[in-house]
Each structure stands twice: as C-alpha cells, then as structure tokens.
Design a protein around this motif. Structure first.
Motif, PDB file in Angstrom:
ATOM      1  N   LEU A  49       0.804  -1.230   0.000  1.00 30.84           N
ATOM      2  CA  LEU A  49       0.000   0.000   0.000  1.00 30.84           C
ATOM      3  C   LEU A  49       0.838   1.283   0.000  1.00 30.84           C
ATOM      4  N   PRO A  50       1.892   1.384   0.835  1.00 29.28           N
ATOM      5  CA  PRO A  50       2.695   2.631   0.811  1.00 29.28           C
ATOM      6  C   PRO A  50       3.325   2.883  -0.549  1.00 29.28           C
ATOM      7  N   PHE A  51       3.858   1.828  -1.165  1.00 29.05           N
ATOM      8  CA  PHE A  51       4.468   1.975  -2.487  1.00 29.05           C
ATOM      9  C   PHE A  51       3.427   2.389  -3.522  1.00 29.05           C
ATOM     10  N   MET A 212      -1.597 -13.422   9.322  1.00 27.43           N
ATOM     11  CA  MET A 212      -0.806 -12.400   8.650  1.00 27.43           C
ATOM     12  C   MET A 212      -1.675 -11.469   7.808  1.00 27.43           C
ATOM     13  N   MET A 213      -2.751 -11.998   7.235  1.00 27.92           N
ATOM     14  CA  MET A 213      -3.645 -11.155   6.441  1.00 27.92           C
ATOM     15  C   MET A 213      -4.272 -10.075   7.319  1.00 27.92           C
ATOM     16  N   ILE A 214      -4.719 -10.468   8.512  1.00 26.37           N
ATOM     17  CA  ILE A 214      -5.361  -9.507   9.416  1.00 26.37           C
ATOM     18  C   ILE A 214      -4.361  -8.460   9.907  1.00 26.37           C
ATOM     19  N   LEU A 215      -3.143  -8.893  10.241  1.00 30.24           N
ATOM     20  CA  LEU A 215      -2.153  -7.976  10.791  1.00 30.24           C
ATOM     21  C   LEU A 215      -1.497  -7.109   9.721  1.00 30.24           C
ATOM     22  N   ALA A 216      -1.447  -7.599   8.477  1.00 23.16           N
ATOM     23  CA  ALA A 216      -0.815  -6.827   7.404  1.00 23.16           C
ATOM     24  C   ALA A 216      -1.599  -5.561   7.084  1.00 23.16           C
ATOM     25  N   LEU A 217      -2.913  -5.582   7.305  1.00 25.31           N
ATOM     26  CA  LEU A 217      -3.724  -4.404   6.994  1.00 25.31           C
ATOM     27  C   LEU A 217      -3.330  -3.197   7.836  1.00 25.31           C
ATOM     28  N   PRO A 218      -3.291  -3.302   9.182  1.00 21.32           N
ATOM     29  CA  PRO A 218      -2.854  -2.115   9.951  1.00 21.32           C
ATOM     30  C   PRO A 218      -1.407  -1.738   9.686  1.00 21.32           C
ATOM     31  N   ILE A 219      -0.535  -2.743   9.424  1.00 24.84           N
ATOM     32  CA  ILE A 219       0.861  -2.425   9.109  1.00 24.84           C
ATOM     33  C   ILE A 219       0.930  -1.560   7.856  1.00 24.84           C
ATOM     34  N   GLY A 220       0.190  -1.966   6.806  1.00 25.75           N
ATOM     35  CA  GLY A 220       0.184  -1.211   5.560  1.00 25.75           C
ATOM     36  C   GLY A 220      -0.423   0.167   5.710  1.00 25.75           C
ATOM     37  N   LEU A 221      -1.527   0.267   6.436  1.00 27.02           N
ATOM     38  CA  LEU A 221      -2.193   1.558   6.618  1.00 27.02           C
ATOM     39  C   LEU A 221      -1.332   2.519   7.437  1.00 27.02           C
ATOM     40  N   PHE A 222      -0.724   2.012   8.508  1.00 29.22           N
ATOM     41  CA  PHE A 222       0.167   2.861   9.303  1.00 29.22           C
ATOM     42  C   PHE A 222       1.321   3.381   8.451  1.00 29.22           C
ATOM     43  N   THR A 226       2.156   7.209   8.072  1.00 29.23           N
ATOM     44  CA  THR A 226       3.299   7.606   8.901  1.00 29.23           C
ATOM     45  C   THR A 226       4.634   7.388   8.209  1.00 29.23           C
ATOM     46  N   GLU A 227       4.617   6.692   7.057  1.00 27.89           N
ATOM     47  CA  GLU A 227       5.828   6.360   6.304  1.00 27.89           C
ATOM     48  C   GLU A 227       6.761   5.448   7.086  1.00 27.89           C
ATOM     49  N   ASN A 228       6.218   4.745   8.076  1.00 31.82           N
ATOM     50  CA  ASN A 228       6.992   3.779   8.856  1.00 31.82           C
ATOM     51  C   ASN A 228       6.243   2.456   8.923  1.00 31.82           C
ATOM     52  N   PHE A 229       6.970   1.353   8.734  1.00 30.33           N
ATOM     53  CA  PHE A 229       6.376   0.034   8.868  1.00 30.33           C
ATOM     54  C   PHE A 229       6.507  -0.425  10.317  1.00 30.33           C
ATOM     55  N   TYR A 230       5.377  -0.537  10.987  1.00 31.23           N
ATOM     56  CA  TYR A 230       5.392  -0.972  12.380  1.00 31.23           C
ATOM     57  C   TYR A 230       5.298  -2.495  12.445  1.00 31.23           C
ATOM     58  N   TRP A 231       6.450  -3.128  12.133  1.00 29.95           N
ATOM     59  CA  TRP A 231       6.482  -4.597  12.122  1.00 29.95           C
ATOM     60  C   TRP A 231       6.247  -5.168  13.513  1.00 29.95           C
ATOM     61  N   ILE A 232       6.393  -4.333  14.541  1.00 27.16           N
ATOM     62  CA  ILE A 232       6.184  -4.809  15.901  1.00 27.16           C
ATOM     63  C   ILE A 232       4.766  -5.338  16.109  1.00 27.16           C
TER      64      ILE A 232
END
Length: 256
Positions: A49-51, A212-222, A226-232
């Motif tokens: 999504l960020p790209f 991973m599908m559920i968690l990838a959505l907030p990671i991508g949106l953040f 914010t231009e940062n990947f919150y892999w945490i």
C-alpha cells in the motif's frame, strides 16, 4: 452463481471470526487452499500500500506539469545527456528539477521535496526503488516541447504502464511472502512435533495466512500515513499461534 459467491464469502469470513474469537482452531485444517492463496495476495497488497499510494501520487503530480508548461526550461536530450539550464519548479508542494550538474549516482543528494528530476545522465523519480533511469527509458522525450506533448497526450497510457508496474511489484512480494510463510509453517510444525504434538505444516500455513492477512492491513495503513512500517504489530501473531499450539493433541507414546 450469486448464492455460491455468498456462501464462499460467508465461509471465508467464518474463519476470520474463529481466529479473532479463539474458537474451533482445529477446524482451520478445513480451510480450502484457494483461501490460503487469497490471504497471501491480500497480505502482498496490504504490504504494498505505501508503495502504491506514493507511486500514484507521483504520477498524479507529474500529470499536472501541463499547468506549469510555460515555466519548463528549454532543453535537449542528446547522447543520453541533458543539455539546458538548471531550474526548479514548484508543483503541488513538490519540486520538479532540471539540472545538468547532478548525475544519477548523486541523486541521494537531492532534496526530499524533489519528486521528479531531469539529471545530467538520466531521470530521477522519487518513491521508487532504484528510482533513477537512463534517458533511453523515456526515448520519446527529447526536449521541452516533446515533454509538454507527452504530458498532455500520454497520461492515459502512463496509468496503464503504472498499473502493470504495480501488478509486477505485488507479484514479487506475493512469492516472497508465500515462500517466507511456507518456511515459517515448516519450522513451527517441526517445533510442535519436537514438543510431542500431532502437527501438520499445512495446518500452520492455513491458520498463519489468516493471522498475517489480518495484521498486514494495519501495518500497511500505518505505513501509508506515517511512512513507517510498524512490524512490531506482528508480535500479536504470537497469541493465536500459541493458542493453536495448545490445541494440538499430544502424540501417543509407543511401547517397544
């Protein structure tokens, strides 16, 4: 057909409900393989999504060059070299740079506000990995007049090429994620087997694809905002993984 689609959608979301409510985890073994593939595709899209948003923003800004066409300096591209004056134009809070002094190897010195640049030996496009290209990449643009003509007449085609580029990008991410998840599932299955549990790597793969599908959505949106990947955020994945592990039956001991 409509009824079948509704049934498929209900079955798909039932597994999501089971995951987030910690119910019937063993039944994830019944997840159809096509759902697993769909989850991996969604993960790839969410992570991309960020790209995607940055690239589309770049193209949209480039499309507005026609608004400042009169300000574009006169230049020529001869022998894959920019020949013309140096000038920096403001466009939608971004900068468009024309310069004969900076090379592609020196593109890291450009200001962050520069979205697009005609450099001495090629072009620079912000937000694209390895975002410098030879002038042969834009062979139809040889001077300021052809640039203006390209912007006014070729933007529809440009969107098509961008769509192809984004598709290829997602495909690459897809195969990377798929391979990574496959090895992770094999590892978790090995650990579970070592701990004396009945296990199957495909079951880990299926439940992991939903996690991973559920968690990838907030990671991508953040990352978009914010231009940062919150892999945490992936630490949350430990909760359903551990819960699933506890649901695995123990292996029966054999007596010799």
């Amino acid at each position: 057909i409509i009824t079948r689609i509704k049934d498929e959608r209900m079955k798909y979301f039932n597994f999501i409900k089971r995951l987030v409510t910690f119910k019937k985890y063993p039944l994830f073994r019944t997840v159809p393989f096509r759902y697993l593939l769909l989850n991996m595709l969604l993960v790839s899209i969410f992570i991309s999504l960020p790209f995607i948003t940055s690239l589309l923003a770049t193209v949209n800004t480039f499309g507005h060059l026609s608004e400042i066409g009169d300000e574009i300096p006169e230049f020529q591209i001869e022998g894959s070299k920019y020949q013309g004056e140096e000038k920096q134009l403001s466009l939608n809070e971004h900068q468009i740079l024309f310069t004969p002094d900076i090379t592609r190897d020196e593109s890291d010195t450009l200001d962050e506000a520069v979205l697009f640049a005609f450099l001495r030996d090629g072009i620079y496009i912000s937000e694209i990995q390895n975002g410098t290209f030879s002038y042969s990449f834009i062979g139809d643009i040889t001077d300021n007049e052809s640039l203006e003509q390209f912007v006014s007449s070729q933007m529809s085609s440009l969107y098509f090429y961008i769509f192809i580029y984004i598709t290829l990008y997602i495909v690459v991410i897809y195969f990377f994620i798929f391979t990574l998840m496959l090895f992770l599932s094999l590892l978790l299955s090995f650990i579970a087997n070592f701990a004396g549990r009945k296990t199957d790597y495909m079951n880990w793969f299926k439940i992991g694809s939903y996690i991973m599908m559920i968690l990838a959505l907030p990671i991508g949106l953040f990352a978009v905002f914010t231009e940062n990947f919150y892999w945490i955020i992936l630490i949350i994945a430990l909760i359903p993984y551990i819960y699933y592990f506890k649901k695995l039956p123990k292996q029966k001991k054999t007596h010799s």
